[in-house]
Design an enzyme around this catalytic site. Sequence first.
Site, PDB file in Angstrom:
ATOM      1  N   ASP A  10       0.231  -4.656 -10.459  1.00  0.00           N
ATOM      2  CA  ASP A  10       1.403  -5.537 -10.612  1.00  0.00           C
ATOM      3  C   ASP A  10       1.078  -6.931 -10.075  1.00  0.00           C
ATOM      4  O   ASP A  10       1.649  -7.380  -9.107  1.00  0.00           O
ATOM      5  CB  ASP A  10       2.631  -4.939  -9.902  1.00  0.00           C
ATOM      6  CG  ASP A  10       2.432  -4.736  -8.405  1.00  0.00           C
ATOM      7  OD1 ASP A  10       1.262  -4.628  -7.949  1.00  0.00           O
ATOM      8  OD2 ASP A  10       3.433  -4.694  -7.678  1.00  0.00           O
ATOM      9  N   ASP A  15      -3.611  -7.892  -6.120  1.00  0.00           N
ATOM     10  CA  ASP A  15      -3.971  -7.169  -7.351  1.00  0.00           C
ATOM     11  C   ASP A  15      -4.961  -7.986  -8.179  1.00  0.00           C
ATOM     12  O   ASP A  15      -5.920  -7.440  -8.728  1.00  0.00           O
ATOM     13  CB  ASP A  15      -2.738  -6.929  -8.226  1.00  0.00           C
ATOM     14  CG  ASP A  15      -1.652  -6.139  -7.547  1.00  0.00           C
ATOM     15  OD1 ASP A  15      -1.567  -4.925  -7.776  1.00  0.00           O
ATOM     16  OD2 ASP A  15      -0.878  -6.746  -6.788  1.00  0.00           O
ATOM     17  N   ASN A  39       5.549  -6.474  -7.755  1.00  0.00           N
ATOM     18  CA  ASN A  39       5.481  -7.789  -7.115  1.00  0.00           C
ATOM     19  C   ASN A  39       6.318  -8.807  -7.887  1.00  0.00           C
ATOM     20  O   ASN A  39       6.881  -9.733  -7.304  1.00  0.00           O
ATOM     21  CB  ASN A  39       4.032  -8.263  -7.023  1.00  0.00           C
ATOM     22  CG  ASN A  39       3.253  -7.546  -5.941  1.00  0.00           C
ATOM     23  OD1 ASN A  39       3.819  -7.158  -4.919  1.00  0.00           O
ATOM     24  ND2 ASN A  39       1.965  -7.364  -6.154  1.00  0.00           N
ATOM     25  N   THR A 124      -2.298   0.014  -7.900  1.00  0.00           N
ATOM     26  CA  THR A 124      -2.113  -0.868  -6.742  1.00  0.00           C
ATOM     27  C   THR A 124      -0.713  -1.468  -6.699  1.00  0.00           C
ATOM     28  O   THR A 124      -0.473  -2.438  -5.978  1.00  0.00           O
ATOM     29  CB  THR A 124      -3.176  -1.992  -6.732  1.00  0.00           C
ATOM     30  OG1 THR A 124      -3.140  -2.693  -7.977  1.00  0.00           O
ATOM     31  CG2 THR A 124      -4.573  -1.426  -6.505  1.00  0.00           C
ATOM     32  N   PHE A 165       5.889  -1.380   0.749  1.00  0.00           N
ATOM     33  CA  PHE A 165       6.566  -1.889  -0.441  1.00  0.00           C
ATOM     34  C   PHE A 165       6.356  -1.022  -1.676  1.00  0.00           C
ATOM     35  O   PHE A 165       7.320  -0.642  -2.356  1.00  0.00           O
ATOM     36  CB  PHE A 165       6.102  -3.332  -0.725  1.00  0.00           C
ATOM     37  CG  PHE A 165       6.667  -3.912  -1.993  1.00  0.00           C
ATOM     38  CD1 PHE A 165       7.966  -4.388  -2.041  1.00  0.00           C
ATOM     39  CD2 PHE A 165       5.893  -3.971  -3.151  1.00  0.00           C
ATOM     40  CE1 PHE A 165       8.494  -4.917  -3.211  1.00  0.00           C
ATOM     41  CE2 PHE A 165       6.404  -4.500  -4.325  1.00  0.00           C
ATOM     42  CZ  PHE A 165       7.711  -4.972  -4.356  1.00  0.00           C
ATOM     43  N   ASN A 166       5.109  -0.720  -2.041  1.00  0.00           N
ATOM     44  CA  ASN A 166       4.853  -0.021  -3.304  1.00  0.00           C
ATOM     45  C   ASN A 166       5.569   1.326  -3.370  1.00  0.00           C
ATOM     46  O   ASN A 166       6.099   1.700  -4.413  1.00  0.00           O
ATOM     47  CB  ASN A 166       3.347   0.204  -3.501  1.00  0.00           C
ATOM     48  CG  ASN A 166       2.606  -1.058  -3.896  1.00  0.00           C
ATOM     49  OD1 ASN A 166       3.207  -2.033  -4.339  1.00  0.00           O
ATOM     50  ND2 ASN A 166       1.297  -1.040  -3.734  1.00  0.00           N
ATOM     51  N   HIS A 240      -4.555  -6.102   0.857  1.00  0.00           N
ATOM     52  CA  HIS A 240      -4.256  -4.684   0.631  1.00  0.00           C
ATOM     53  C   HIS A 240      -5.044  -4.076  -0.540  1.00  0.00           C
ATOM     54  O   HIS A 240      -5.851  -3.169  -0.355  1.00  0.00           O
ATOM     55  CB  HIS A 240      -2.758  -4.508   0.344  1.00  0.00           C
ATOM     56  CG  HIS A 240      -1.856  -5.116   1.358  1.00  0.00           C
ATOM     57  ND1 HIS A 240      -1.609  -4.534   2.582  1.00  0.00           N
ATOM     58  CD2 HIS A 240      -1.129  -6.264   1.338  1.00  0.00           C
ATOM     59  CE1 HIS A 240      -0.756  -5.285   3.264  1.00  0.00           C
ATOM     60  NE2 HIS A 240      -0.456  -6.340   2.529  1.00  0.00           N
ATOM     61  N   ASP A 241      -4.754  -4.549  -1.746  1.00  0.00           N
ATOM     62  CA  ASP A 241      -5.228  -3.861  -2.953  1.00  0.00           C
ATOM     63  C   ASP A 241      -6.750  -3.819  -3.103  1.00  0.00           C
ATOM     64  O   ASP A 241      -7.287  -2.816  -3.594  1.00  0.00           O
ATOM     65  CB  ASP A 241      -4.600  -4.496  -4.194  1.00  0.00           C
ATOM     66  CG  ASP A 241      -3.081  -4.373  -4.186  1.00  0.00           C
ATOM     67  OD1 ASP A 241      -2.553  -3.495  -3.480  1.00  0.00           O
ATOM     68  OD2 ASP A 241      -2.411  -5.166  -4.878  1.00  0.00           O
TER      69      ASP A 241
END
Length: 310
Positions: A10, A15, A39, A124, A165-166, A240-241
Amino acid sequence: MKRPVILDCDPGHDDAISLILALSSTELDVLAVTTSAGNQTQAKTLNNALRVLTLLGRHDIPVASGAPKPLARELIIADNVHGESGLDGPKLPDPAFAPVAQTAIELIAEKVRQSDTPVTLIPTGPLTNIAIFLTAYPELHANIHSIVLMGGAAGAGNWTPAAEFNIFVDPEAADIVFKSKLPIVMCGLDVTHEAQIMDEDIERIRKIDNPVAQCVAELLDFFMIYHRDPKWGFTGAPLHDPCTIAWLLKPELFTTTDCWVGIETKGEYTQGMTVVDRYQLTSNPHNAKVMFNIDRPGFVDFIVDCLEKY
């Protein structure tokens, strides 16, 4: 032999960087890119994936649009983190090619069905597309090698006190994925908050003399703004991703523990929490390999090495 992968994302700054890292590698065969709403809205994340692939000159990779909202909830987006476009900061090219007519779920199914080697799924963003695919095509589970996902946390959340969040965006989808009995690697906040990119790392990336590295430096400049809020206690910005791609290509950078992970879908204060049984306090069998630590300097070196290939 290359490892076949499908990236479900996203974009989103981190990402976008994951896409860039994955496509720098000669070890990964990116069969498709599918987009999820998270996102930003589905229309914007799809456009962003096309823009990144246009920057990379990878018009050969099929891109498909996924579910416009979570399975059972209204969509929540993170425009406060990623901006109005979802990729605010650098000037990316307009898409030079169009997405395929198939849905994300249809494209994932086609690529998994056709692959001679089991496919690794790399989500992700929220897990909506993956959950729909797993539910609609149970006969294809046998040709999935593993699901390497960014999401969740064994400790505190980053969207609510309990939830990352995800997973928070679509906990019902996450519940389906973690109950699928497929091999799962979970890159949660416990490791991604250690995977911080510092100002000096961004400058190191900016010195790489190619347009892709310059774009990544500008993505990180914008991404850093949100994470400078003192409430986080960060020195840099957690990337993160890209931990998913680093895990696939440099697993020695990480420490992992096999755990049972459950998804809270109904809690008043804990919706979207990943309940990680790190100490085997329940009788539930392990269903995920959970990352807890990362060699941060090695992670930065990995990113630099990937970007230098452009």
